[in-house]
Design an enzyme around this catalytic site. Sequence first.
Site, PDB file in Angstrom:
ATOM      1  N   ARG A 241       0.852  -1.190   0.000  1.00  0.00           N
ATOM      2  CA  ARG A 241       0.000   0.000   0.000  1.00  0.00           C
ATOM      3  C   ARG A 241       0.898   1.253   0.000  1.00  0.00           C
ATOM      4  NH1 ARG A 241      -3.481  -2.695  -1.662  1.00  0.00           N
ATOM      5  NH2 ARG A 241      -5.539  -3.080  -0.775  1.00  0.00           N
ATOM      6  N   GLU A 270      -3.734   6.972  -5.039  1.00  0.00           N
ATOM      7  CA  GLU A 270      -3.948   6.386  -6.368  1.00  0.00           C
ATOM      8  C   GLU A 270      -5.331   6.772  -6.884  1.00  0.00           C
ATOM      9  OE1 GLU A 270      -3.515   2.170  -6.132  1.00  0.00           O
ATOM     10  OE2 GLU A 270      -1.508   2.320  -5.278  1.00  0.00           O
ATOM     11  N   HIS A 288      -0.310  -0.369  -9.958  1.00  0.00           N
ATOM     12  CA  HIS A 288      -1.047  -1.291  -9.075  1.00  0.00           C
ATOM     13  C   HIS A 288      -1.576  -2.515  -9.840  1.00  0.00           C
ATOM     14  CE1 HIS A 288      -3.457  -1.391  -5.079  1.00  0.00           C
ATOM     15  NE2 HIS A 288      -3.197  -2.616  -5.504  1.00  0.00           N
TER      16      HIS A 288
HETATM   17  C1  DGY Z   1      -5.678  -6.069  -2.831  1.00  0.00           C
HETATM   18  O1  DGY Z   1      -6.336  -7.095  -3.055  1.00  0.00           O
HETATM   19  O2  DGY Z   1      -5.657  -5.536  -1.726  1.00  0.00           O
HETATM   20  C2  DGY Z   1      -4.880  -5.535  -3.943  1.00  0.00           C
HETATM   21  O3  DGY Z   1      -4.233  -4.370  -3.642  1.00  0.00           O
HETATM   22  C3  DGY Z   1      -5.711  -5.385  -5.194  1.00  0.00           C
HETATM   23  O4  DGY Z   1      -4.866  -5.903  -6.171  1.00  0.00           O
END
Ligand code: DGY
Length: 322
Positions: A241, A270, A288
């Site tokens: 993240r 984002e 991402h």
């Molecule tokens: C998640 O599942 O948390 C991812 O960041 C999405 O790809």
Amino acid sequence: MARERPVVLVTRRLPEAVEERLRCDYRPILNEDDRQLGPEELVARAQQADAILTTAGEPWTAEMIARLPERLRIIATYSVGYEHIDLAACRARGITVTNTPDVLTEATADVTLLCLLGAARRAFAAQRDLREGKWQRWSPTGYLGLELKGRTLGIVGMGRIGRAVARRARAFGLTIVYHNRSRLAPELEEGARYYETLDAMLPHCHFLSLHCPGNRENEGLIDARRIQLLPRGAVIVNTARGNLLDEQAVRAALASGQLFAVGLDVFRNEPQVDPAWFGLDAAYLLPHIGSATVETRNAMGFRCLDNLDAFFAGRPVPDPLT
Ligand code: DGY
């Protein structure tokens, strides 16, 4: 008499196979043009729904949860991360929340290695020069990167994804150290060395990869002070993240040479990525895409539906968060 199929608000377009199953078993409110919906629109669309199938891009704050209709009893997030949902507010309203663990482990670990290699081998600058016709000739001193073999990778958060990264990294000759809330059993450690504190581990990490949740507790985990604890010329990779990193501190460390490169698949705010990243040759950047394979995105959708199916059949949901 057959029960009416529950109404599910689906906040984004999902892979075709997932939407097909949704249409069979539920009455979905689909987002046909796949627009990013704002809080007001999300709450408005949820008024006729029994369930929400949401994604990591949409925050569900306490204020929004309070405005959901009584009939709405479950939110299934199409993600393993769940920091975008106020779980306490859901608990207080008796709303079940589920996520999609396990199914994106391998895809995300693959992209982590892509970021690690892309950063270590300066793949961005090399590829840009090639595509722009700026590559003149092979040169003994051109595009020099870092070798993985013989170096150490520090993993922050040794859950499923962290361990899948460790397995891949070992094949490249990296030694694995890790920091986690608690030490793993030896069969899960697979020889990785545990550090009880992050600060104690950092001086050993030529490469550092983040795999912990992006909750408030971990906000700005890797800041200017911690970057200074890394060996000079280290590489940071983040596929977890964006809020785990102090982005400004990372760019300052790239400028000073404290960091050799970074590989990032996630960012703060984002998709409004800070344009300060774009001019940096030493930053290998992806939008991402950690879980973006056909198999994984289908599996994430099916996992959401498995949770909804169980809930509406009165069975325990497989992936409860509340
Ligand atoms: C998640 O599942 O948390 C991812 O960041 C999405 O790809």
